[in-house]
Design a protein around this motif. Structure first.
Motif, PDB file in Angstrom:
ATOM      1  N   SER A 153      70.160 111.584  -5.645  1.00  0.00           N
ATOM      2  CA  SER A 153      69.890 112.712  -6.550  1.00  0.00           C
ATOM      3  C   SER A 153      68.689 112.416  -7.442  1.00  0.00           C
ATOM      4  CB  SER A 153      71.127 113.057  -7.382  1.00  0.00           C
ATOM      5  OG  SER A 153      71.415 112.037  -8.301  1.00  0.00           O
ATOM      6  N   GLN A 154      68.520 111.152  -7.858  1.00  0.00           N
ATOM      7  CA  GLN A 154      67.351 110.797  -8.662  1.00  0.00           C
ATOM      8  C   GLN A 154      66.063 110.951  -7.853  1.00  0.00           C
ATOM      9  OE1 GLN A 154      68.083 106.853 -10.175  1.00  0.00           O
ATOM     10  NE2 GLN A 154      69.279 107.608 -11.910  1.00  0.00           N
ATOM     11  N   LYS A 155      66.106 110.569  -6.585  1.00  0.00           N
ATOM     12  CA  LYS A 155      64.919 110.710  -5.737  1.00  0.00           C
ATOM     13  C   LYS A 155      64.554 112.176  -5.558  1.00  0.00           C
ATOM     14  CE  LYS A 155      65.328 106.428  -3.129  1.00  0.00           C
ATOM     15  NZ  LYS A 155      65.595 105.808  -1.816  1.00  0.00           N
ATOM     16  N   LYS A 156      65.575 113.022  -5.403  1.00  0.00           N
ATOM     17  CA  LYS A 156      65.314 114.458  -5.250  1.00  0.00           C
ATOM     18  C   LYS A 156      64.689 115.016  -6.520  1.00  0.00           C
ATOM     19  CE  LYS A 156      68.804 115.583  -1.796  1.00  0.00           C
ATOM     20  NZ  LYS A 156      70.042 116.307  -1.520  1.00  0.00           N
ATOM     21  N   LYS A 157      65.195 114.584  -7.685  1.00  0.00           N
ATOM     22  CA  LYS A 157      64.632 115.055  -8.956  1.00  0.00           C
ATOM     23  C   LYS A 157      63.192 114.589  -9.106  1.00  0.00           C
ATOM     24  CE  LYS A 157      68.921 115.374 -11.569  1.00  0.00           C
ATOM     25  NZ  LYS A 157      69.726 114.795 -12.666  1.00  0.00           N
ATOM     26  N   GLN A 158      62.914 113.353  -8.683  1.00  0.00           N
ATOM     27  CA  GLN A 158      61.551 112.837  -8.770  1.00  0.00           C
ATOM     28  C   GLN A 158      60.611 113.628  -7.876  1.00  0.00           C
ATOM     29  OE1 GLN A 158      61.939 108.691  -7.811  1.00  0.00           O
ATOM     30  NE2 GLN A 158      62.517 108.112  -9.892  1.00  0.00           N
ATOM     31  N   LYS A 159      61.067 113.974  -6.667  1.00  0.00           N
ATOM     32  CA  LYS A 159      60.234 114.769  -5.772  1.00  0.00           C
ATOM     33  C   LYS A 159      59.941 116.127  -6.377  1.00  0.00           C
ATOM     34  CE  LYS A 159      61.045 113.091  -1.102  1.00  0.00           C
ATOM     35  NZ  LYS A 159      61.585 113.423   0.218  1.00  0.00           N
ATOM     36  N   LYS A 160      60.966 116.769  -6.957  1.00  0.00           N
ATOM     37  CA  LYS A 160      60.762 118.064  -7.589  1.00  0.00           C
ATOM     38  C   LYS A 160      59.801 117.930  -8.753  1.00  0.00           C
ATOM     39  CE  LYS A 160      65.081 120.325  -6.339  1.00  0.00           C
ATOM     40  NZ  LYS A 160      66.320 120.919  -6.836  1.00  0.00           N
ATOM     41  N   GLY A 161      59.942 116.863  -9.522  1.00  0.00           N
ATOM     42  CA  GLY A 161      59.049 116.628 -10.657  1.00  0.00           C
ATOM     43  C   GLY A 161      57.618 116.431 -10.211  1.00  0.00           C
ATOM     44  N   LYS A 162      57.426 115.689  -9.122  1.00  0.00           N
ATOM     45  CA  LYS A 162      56.076 115.457  -8.603  1.00  0.00           C
ATOM     46  C   LYS A 162      55.451 116.761  -8.122  1.00  0.00           C
ATOM     47  CE  LYS A 162      56.526 110.633  -7.262  1.00  0.00           C
ATOM     48  NZ  LYS A 162      56.589 109.680  -6.145  1.00  0.00           N
ATOM     49  N   LYS A 163      56.245 117.582  -7.448  1.00  0.00           N
ATOM     50  CA  LYS A 163      55.730 118.876  -6.983  1.00  0.00           C
ATOM     51  C   LYS A 163      55.341 119.729  -8.177  1.00  0.00           C
ATOM     52  CE  LYS A 163      58.176 119.295  -2.602  1.00  0.00           C
ATOM     53  NZ  LYS A 163      59.218 120.024  -1.865  1.00  0.00           N
ATOM     54  N   TYR A 164      56.186 119.717  -9.218  1.00  0.00           N
ATOM     55  CA  TYR A 164      55.904 120.509 -10.411  1.00  0.00           C
ATOM     56  C   TYR A 164      54.634 120.012 -11.077  1.00  0.00           C
ATOM     57  CZ  TYR A 164      56.285 122.450 -15.077  1.00  0.00           C
ATOM     58  OH  TYR A 164      56.028 123.101 -16.240  1.00  0.00           O
TER      59      TYR A 164
END
Length: 125
Positions: A93-104
């Motif tokens: 879940s942390q990796k998914k949040k990081q990916k979303k953050g990077k996209k943002y």
């Protein structure tokens, strides 16, 4: 013919042919014959898959794939394995949040760059 009529005819045809959805089953039996009793650290995992009981296997199975490619079955009732599953899910879940953050962040940067360029004016000869 109109699309809704074609759709309805297609459904009727499939019903008459007795086409039904089928469950995709990974095996005709349980994948885990025995389980490992050893402790595995979440950092040594490449993947962790959990399979719920099914008609062909009445027990929950947890299969760990290690970084070296080896696979091992874990005991789903073990406190250590439950802790490992929670830690793995937390990491995912942390990796998914990081990916979303990077996209943002990436989208935010490109929008800022476009704004700073301003409107382009036409060059006159």
């Amino acid at each position: 013919m109109k699309p809704p009529v074609l759709f309805l005819l297609g459904i009727i045809f499939l019903d008459q042919c007795r086409v039904q959805g089928t469950l995709v089953i990974r095996n005709q039996r349980c994948s885990c014959i025995s389980t490992s009793q050893g402790m595995i650290h979440y950092r040594s995992l490449r993947d962790l898959k959990q399979f719920a009981p099914s008609p062909n296997c009445n027990k929950t199975e947890i299969i760990a794939t290690l970084r070296n490619g080896a696979q091992t079955c874990l005991n789903p009732d073990s406190a250590n394995v439950k802790k490992l599953v929670k830690e793995w899910e937390k990491q995912i879940s942390q990796k998914k949040k990081q990916k979303k953050g990077k996209k943002y962040q990436k989208n935010k940067k490109t929008r800022k760059a476009k704004k700073s360029q301003g409107p382009r004016s036409k060059k006159t000869p």
